[in-house]
Scaffold this active site. Structure first.
Site, PDB file in Angstrom:
ATOM      1  CD  GLU A  91      -2.979  -1.165   2.245  1.00 34.03           C
ATOM      2  OE1 GLU A  91      -2.819  -0.391   3.221  1.00 34.03           O
ATOM      3  OE2 GLU A  91      -3.922  -1.964   2.176  1.00 34.03           O
ATOM      4  CD  GLU A 108      -3.778  -5.899   2.834  1.00 32.10           C
ATOM      5  OE1 GLU A 108      -4.636  -5.089   3.296  1.00 32.10           O
ATOM      6  OE2 GLU A 108      -2.574  -5.843   3.140  1.00 32.10           O
TER       7      GLU A 108
END
Length: 635
Positions: free
Chosen positions: A253, A406
């Site tokens: 991320e 995710e």
């Protein structure tokens, strides 16, 4: 990646190898160089063609896995080993059909392994008592482990001293192999920190919020771009002949708001240090140079700069431009979810794109109430409002494979559960790979698939997830990614070879919503490349660019058959040479050196034999504190 000189601080971190001799970390150091966890077949590597993944024989595979976090945190090992035995945990996971585990780790942890000083672990229940059978005076035998027997492979021979983080990691990779589970490594944060994912970048930047907490190691080392790259390459090199670790997710991320400029991760065609596209390409090249068979997972950023002229400012949109509620310069997304830049600036390693997989993250409104949830959303509205232009086009237009790294969340009986089901079905229908977040029950805004004993399942959540696990359509056999080992131990799973031999042409699998092969399919095969035993220097490397940790360098030679400092006779001077010297100093019987290796290793007070000072001299050369080796000669 900007080429940065190593500072004295980096050198001091490196010299921790010899601060107390090699004894403190010799077992881990030796494991780094002479790891026995080598796959006997090494036949499970994958490659991409268009939007699909294939094995070496050209058979399509589907990665359907889950995350198990903890190696990224302050405990330096996966959470839950205080409650569950690792074998029970992994066999349970495999029997439930999870064919790959994404393990988040920190750069700090990898740095400790690479430097030969593996971080200690905490929050683990491990013991084996008594450590061997005890025969009483009356002849009664108390068998080993009668009193305590949990995670026994994680303790030393005394049955109570816990091994270090790298030893435990290597053992866990062996256990994953035993249960047919493959592994992806995710570089989750610079520092080992339970909230490290909140940090924007993959390196320390003093201007970035909380850099001193999130991007500095416990011993005060600021994590650099070089360290981030060097440590991943080191691990890829260590495991290059073991296909347990199939893939590397380069950074979890990368994010930050566009208006924050240089402290936010961006995606463009610059060579700026915060340009994630540039850093990812450089890192992919470095990994593929040591292991050309590994998959490289590339996440997105948070915001992508729009093209065009601002109606408010009257200038072209640019990165760092102040945001506006009515005329925003940026396309928004989840952290790591914005892959719009792939259309303009795709990741293209020097060796081609066969190993590149793009990996967005996607969540529901229980994590954050994004604007695309402000309606009675459907699959089509999610595609129109967010998914397609942000990441789904990569799969739809056959550019590259996707793996949703995710996804998951709370079961609320409402919008969040609806989103989860829609995304699940979209992934099934469109052969999109994925790893569910997460196995752990202790993820605050999502919870997990497991209960707090780390063995019992949230059966309602698992039922939702289970439909997106790769399996045969009629018998419900879970399909692994290993060609020799079936997934799991309770006959719930099969190997990929068994699937294609016995199931693919009869009942098929659930990929693409249900597929039975006919035999007319074209198989895009790819030969597995056997990596060399040593890392060759990059042709562009100069003295200015040599790192203090893994980059090879050359040294002045006295004869044509060896290089000073090249203790393993690889043809280059590397950190592994220092490790080899220290291992020999610790135990010359267990870690012998040949006469030729001794000749190359004797670089301090040359002529007086081998000592830890020779290892230190090698490290000084790598840190550019010495111009040439040997450092000195015996007077």
């Amino acid at each position: 990646m900007k080429k940065l000189r190593k500072t004295m601080a980096a050198f001091l971190a490196l010299t921790m190898l010899t601060a107390s001799g090699a004894a403190a970390g010799v077992s881990a150091v030796n494991a780094a160089e002479n790891k026995t966890a080598v796959d006997d077949c090494n036949d499970d590597w994958l490659h991409a063609v268009g939007s699909r993944l294939y094995d070496k024989d050209g058979n399509e595979v589907w990665i359907t896995g889950a995350n198990w976090f903890g190696f990224n945190c302050g405990e330096n090992l996966p959470h839950g080993l205080y409650a569950a035995d690792c074998d029970a945990f992994l066999s349970n996971v495999a029997d439930r059909g999870i064919n790959l585990i994404r393990f988040p780790v920190s750069t700090e942890l990898l740095l400790s392994w690479m430097n030969g000083t593996p971080n200690a672990v905490s929050s683990i229940n491990a013991g084996y008592n008594p450590p061997q059978d005890i025969v009483g005076e009356d002849g009664t035998v108390t068998p080993a482990g009668a009193y305590v027997n949990i995670n026994k492979d994680f303790v030393l021979e005394d049955g109570k001293t816990v091994k270090n983080s790298m030893e435990i990691f290597d053992i866990m990779m062996e256990k994953c192999k035993e249960y047919g589970i493959k592994v992806m490594i995710d570089i989750h944060s610079p520092a080992a920190h339970n909230s490290g994912h909140n940090y924007n970048l993959w390196y320390y930047d003093a201007s970035c919020p909380d850099a001193g907490n999130m991007a500095v190691t416990a011993d005060g080392v600021q994590v650099t771009t070089e360290m981030w790259m060097d440590t991943i390459v080191w691990l890829a090199d260590k495991y290059k002949n073991d296909d347990t670790i199939l893939a590397y997710d380069l950074k979890n991320e990368p994010h930050g708001k566009g208006q924050d400029g240089s402290v936010a991760a961006k995606w463009d065609d610059s060579t700026d240090e915060n340009n994630w596209a540039y850093a990812a390409t450089e890192c992919a090249n470095a990994i593929l140079a040591v292991n050309p068979n590994a998959l490289i997972l590339i996440e997105g950023v948070e915001q992508y700069c729009k093209d065009g002229i601002s109606s408010e400012a009257g200038v072209e949109y640019y990165w760092g431009m102040p945001d506006s509620r009515t005329d925003s310069p940026y396309h928004p997304a989840w952290w790591g979810g914005n892959l719009r830049g792939v259309r303009d600036y795709p990741i293209t390693p020097d060796s081609g794109t066969s190993q590149i997989v793009y990996s967005p993250h996607d969540y529901g409104p229980a994590v954050y109430a994004q604007t695309w949830f402000d309606k009675e959303f459907t699959t089509q509205t999610l595609l129109d409002d967010y998914w397609y232009d942000t990441w789904a086009y990569i799969n739809e237009e056959d550019i590259a494979p996707l793996l949703i790294g995710e996804w998951g969340g709370l079961l609320d009986g409402g919008k969040n559960e609806k989103w989860m089901t829609l995304l699940r079905d979209y992934m099934i229908e469109n052969h999109i790979n994925h790893t569910f977040w997460c196995l752990n029950p202790n993820s605050g805004d999502t919870e997990g698939l497991l209960e707090y004993d780390f063995l019992s399942w949230d059966e309602v959540k698992y039922e939702i997830f289970e439909q997106a696990i790769w399996q045969t359509q009629e018998t419900g056999k879970f399909i692994g990614l290993d060609h020799q080992k079936a997934l799991g131990i309770n006959d719930t799973g099969i190997s990929v070879s068994e699937f294609y031999e016995s199931y693919a042409y009869t009942e098929g699998s659930n990929i693409d919503g249900g597929t039975i092969l006919t035999g007319d399919e074209t198989k895009p095969t790819q030969e597995v490349i056997i990596p060399s035993d040593t890392t060759e220097p990059e042709t562009e490397t100069t003295t200015e660019e040599v790192t203090a940790t893994t980059a090879p360098t050359t040294a002045t030679t006295e004869a044509s058959d060896f290089i000073y400092g090249d203790a393993n006779l690889s043809g280059n001077v590397e950190i592994s040479d220092a490790v080899k010297i220290m291992s020999n100093v610790t135990d010359k019987v267990k870690y012998p050196l040949t006469d030729q290796e001794i000749n190359a290793a004797d670089v301090y007070q040359r002529g007086d034999g081998i000592s830890n000072m020779d290892a230190l001299a090698v490290q000084k050369k790598l840190a550019q504190l010495l111009t040439d080796l040997p450092e000195s000669h015996l007077e």
